[in-house]
Enzyme design. Structure first.
Site, PDB file in Angstrom:
ATOM      1  N   GLY A  91       0.488  -1.286   0.068  1.00  0.00           N
ATOM      2  CA  GLY A  91      -0.114   0.068   0.034  1.00  0.00           C
ATOM      3  C   GLY A  91       0.775   1.134   0.050  1.00  0.00           C
ATOM      4  O   GLY A  91       0.190   2.203  -0.029  1.00  0.00           O
TER       5      GLY A  91
ATOM      6  N   GLY B  80       2.830   2.625  -2.227  1.00  0.00           N
ATOM      7  CA  GLY B  80       3.152   3.109  -3.687  1.00  0.00           C
ATOM      8  C   GLY B  80       2.426   4.419  -4.158  1.00  0.00           C
ATOM      9  O   GLY B  80       1.428   4.688  -3.481  1.00  0.00           O
TER      10      GLY B  80
ATOM     11  N   CYS C 237      -0.849   3.472  -5.558  1.00  0.00           N
ATOM     12  CA  CYS C 237      -1.535   2.366  -4.949  1.00  0.00           C
ATOM     13  C   CYS C 237      -2.534   2.769  -4.160  1.00  0.00           C
ATOM     14  O   CYS C 237      -2.273   3.706  -3.362  1.00  0.00           O
ATOM     15  CB  CYS C 237      -0.671   1.541  -4.145  1.00  0.00           C
ATOM     16  SG  CYS C 237      -1.350  -0.081  -3.342  1.00  0.00           S
TER      17      CYS C 237
END
Length: 347
Positions: free
Chosen positions: A181, A183, A186
């Site tokens: 999570g 990124g 993301c």
């Protein structure tokens, strides 16, 4: 249900405390690392930064450009075997040693990866990538890959906790990919409520992996060269970058024009854009867990690579680390509530 009350930290929660240094110049810092991997037995030397296996980052062009900086590229899994053959025919052995072959976990992925690896013995890295590395099927696939390719260096993930990191290493992974999570494109954390602050994940997983002779790569969450330094300071052996390498000539994203200005599309690999491109649609039973952004064109990646490596060298000089290898043991993190003076950020 249970609640863990100990504090978990991301890169924005800390700074690295400076320490006395005997280094005269940033040029004295050695960024190259030398590794021998637990299962494959392969030795590798280079700068332990990896371009992410996203189809708008991990391209053949990116691999060729970053190899000159001794940086690895995890080439995305959507190239055909024929495209791989053409790339190999036009690439030097030095470029190929900086390439990771990415794969999913289906039977078709396995067969395709086998064909790609058979094209050239210089392809020594396999990156087995799924969003959720906690499934039993994933662990079994890692074991299958290790049995099939005993001398290949296998990177597998993603996970964020020590016990799963250990299980993947015991199943055959040489390097565990850490991050759920963080990124830039993301949205897993907001779509699912699942995740783990990246710096704490790196610290926990590095401790687990190193205890077994394995290694980790911090995947996601870096927005500046300082974040890359923090990931290494937290114990990461490698750092994987996506957003920081997106938007360049080598990134492979589609270029769009708005009001006379050109932009490059960059999207997460669980985004609607990615699923429509590679699968045709978003399946009825799932939600997209990534977003698509338009980035101003950033020119050749070499300028960004120099900036990242320059920042990393400077971080090492601030703590007295003459080699990147020493950065972890020279790092003391301090918790902070601010990172920078932002008065002119909007100008």
């Amino acid at each position: 249900m249970r609640i863990e009350e100990d504090l978990k930290l991301g890169f924005k929660d800390v700074l690295i405390r400076p320490k006395r240094s005997t280094l005269k110049s940033r040029s004295d810092v050695e960024l190259e690392r030398q590794f021998t991997f637990k299962h494959s037995g392969q030795s590798w030397s280079g700068v332990p930064i990896i371009a992410a296996n996203m189809d708008t980052v991990g391209t053949f062009s990116m691999a060729s450009a970053l190899a000159s900086f001794d940086i690895l590229t995890a080439v995305h899994k959507h190239y055909s075997v024929e495209e791989w053959q053409a790339f190999i025919n036009n690439s030097s052995a030095d470029v190929l040693k900086h390439v990771m072959v990415s794969t999913g976990t289906s039977d078709a992925d396995f067969e395709k990866t086998k064909q790609i690896l058979d094209l050239n013995p210089a392809l020594n890295f396999v990156c087995i990538d799924v969003a959720n590395g906690y499934s039993e099927h994933f662990v079994q696939f890692v074991a299958k890959a290790r049995e099939a390719w005993p001398t290949k260096t296998i990177c597998a993930g993603n996970v964020v906790t020590g016990e799963m990191c250990e299980e993947l290493i015991l199943s055959g992974a040489d390097i565990v990919k850490v991050g759920i999570g963080p990124g830039s494109v993301c949205t897993t954390r907001v779509k699912t409520g699942v995740g783990y602050p990246q710096l704490s994940a790196v610290i926990e997983c590095a401790d687990a992996a190193h205890g077994l002779g394995g290694m980790i790569v911090s995947d996601g969450g870096c927005t500046t060269p300082g974040d890359v330094a923090k990931a290494f300071g937290g114990g990461a052996d490698f750092v994987m970058l996506g957003g920081m390498l997106a938007g360049h000539e080598e990134s492979g994203g589609r270029i769009v024009e708005e009001n006379g200005e050109k932009f490059m599309l960059f999207y997460g690999m669980s985004s609607e854009s990615a699923m429509k491109r590679h699968v045709g649609c978003v399946a009825e039973y799932r939600a997209a867990e990534g977003k698509t952004v338009k980035l101003p064109l950033r020119g050749p990646v070499e300028n960004t690579a120099r900036d990242i490596l320059g920042g990393l060298r400077s971080a090492c000089t601030y703590v007295g680390a003459s080699r990147l290898k020493e950065l972890t043991k020279r790092t003391t993190f301090i918790r902070v509530q601010e990172q920078e003076n932002r008065i002119f950020n909007n100008l």
